[in-house]
Design a protein around this motif. Sequence first.
Motif, PDB file in Angstrom:
ATOM      1  N   VAL A  65       0.945  -1.167  -0.017  1.00  0.00           N
ATOM      2  CA  VAL A  65       0.113   0.007   0.104  1.00  0.00           C
ATOM      3  C   VAL A  65       0.994   1.354   0.052  1.00  0.00           C
ATOM      4  O   VAL A  65       1.713   1.239   0.760  1.00  0.00           O
ATOM      5  N   TRP A  67      -0.621   4.630  -0.566  1.00  0.00           N
ATOM      6  CA  TRP A  67      -1.532   5.890  -0.354  1.00  0.00           C
ATOM      7  C   TRP A  67      -3.005   5.212  -0.001  1.00  0.00           C
ATOM      8  O   TRP A  67      -3.457   3.991  -0.258  1.00  0.00           O
ATOM      9  N   GLU A  68      -3.858   6.258   0.410  1.00  0.00           N
ATOM     10  CA  GLU A  68      -5.022   5.829   0.923  1.00  0.00           C
ATOM     11  C   GLU A  68      -5.789   4.672  -0.357  1.00  0.00           C
ATOM     12  O   GLU A  68      -6.700   3.936  -0.182  1.00  0.00           O
ATOM     13  N   ASP A  69      -5.521   5.193  -1.304  1.00  0.00           N
ATOM     14  CA  ASP A  69      -6.360   4.464  -2.612  1.00  0.00           C
ATOM     15  C   ASP A  69      -5.436   3.996  -3.564  1.00  0.00           C
ATOM     16  O   ASP A  69      -5.933   3.634  -4.734  1.00  0.00           O
ATOM     17  N   GLY A 103      -9.599  -1.231   1.028  1.00  0.00           N
ATOM     18  CA  GLY A 103     -10.215  -0.080   0.541  1.00  0.00           C
ATOM     19  C   GLY A 103      -9.384   0.874  -0.419  1.00  0.00           C
ATOM     20  O   GLY A 103      -9.754   1.970  -0.731  1.00  0.00           O
ATOM     21  N   VAL A 104      -8.592   0.139  -1.084  1.00  0.00           N
ATOM     22  CA  VAL A 104      -7.639   0.609  -2.200  1.00  0.00           C
ATOM     23  C   VAL A 104      -8.580   0.637  -3.426  1.00  0.00           C
ATOM     24  O   VAL A 104      -9.310  -0.488  -3.644  1.00  0.00           O
ATOM     25  N   GLU A 105      -8.486   1.753  -4.209  1.00  0.00           N
ATOM     26  CA  GLU A 105      -8.981   1.803  -5.386  1.00  0.00           C
ATOM     27  C   GLU A 105      -8.367   1.516  -6.692  1.00  0.00           C
ATOM     28  O   GLU A 105      -9.032   1.031  -7.919  1.00  0.00           O
ATOM     29  N   VAL A 135      -1.553  14.406  -3.565  1.00  0.00           N
ATOM     30  CA  VAL A 135      -0.855  13.116  -3.239  1.00  0.00           C
ATOM     31  C   VAL A 135       0.404  12.874  -3.812  1.00  0.00           C
ATOM     32  O   VAL A 135       1.226  12.306  -3.262  1.00  0.00           O
TER      33      VAL A 135
END
Length: 174
Positions: A65, A67-69, A103-105, A135
């Motif tokens: 991972v 970053w957030e997405d 929750g990764v896009e 980002v």
Amino acid sequence: MGRMEITVRPARTKDMRVIRSMVQPLASDRVLLDKDKVAYFEAVQEFLVAENPDGDIIGFGALHVMWEDLAEVRTLATADSYQGQGVGGVVLNALLDKAEALGVEHVFCLTFETSFFQRHGFKIMDDQSVLDPEVFNQLLRSTDEGVAEFLDLARVKPNTLGNTRMIIDLVDRP
């Protein structure tokens, strides 16, 4: 003929020596990047392994991972004797499921196996347009070489393997 039974599970510390021994010939062929032994142990929680019914590791991959997405599929490989039997696809799908659960896009990879990843919904990435500028600026602070590769930074260009950046939007996942 029926499909071979493949079990995918989280990697354990004892698996990391096997994974590294399977990576080393691929690194010699410049297909994968080798890392120091300590880096494998530090990333053990990122790895999933595929086992045959005898419990032998026949494939593996990691989800890092960023970053957030945003995450990266790293070090995806299948044992030579299991090539073409669907092991890589099983591991990749498990990694993408893990990304969705986190929750990764968007998931990207750096690969020579573009047709394999395209069959699984990845597209060749021309730029970092999935990132908003804020980002992008935050990721510039990362010391991770994979992040630098993703951002296509000049400092990593001399060290690249010449592979292709690909990405999948998990919302559009097949």
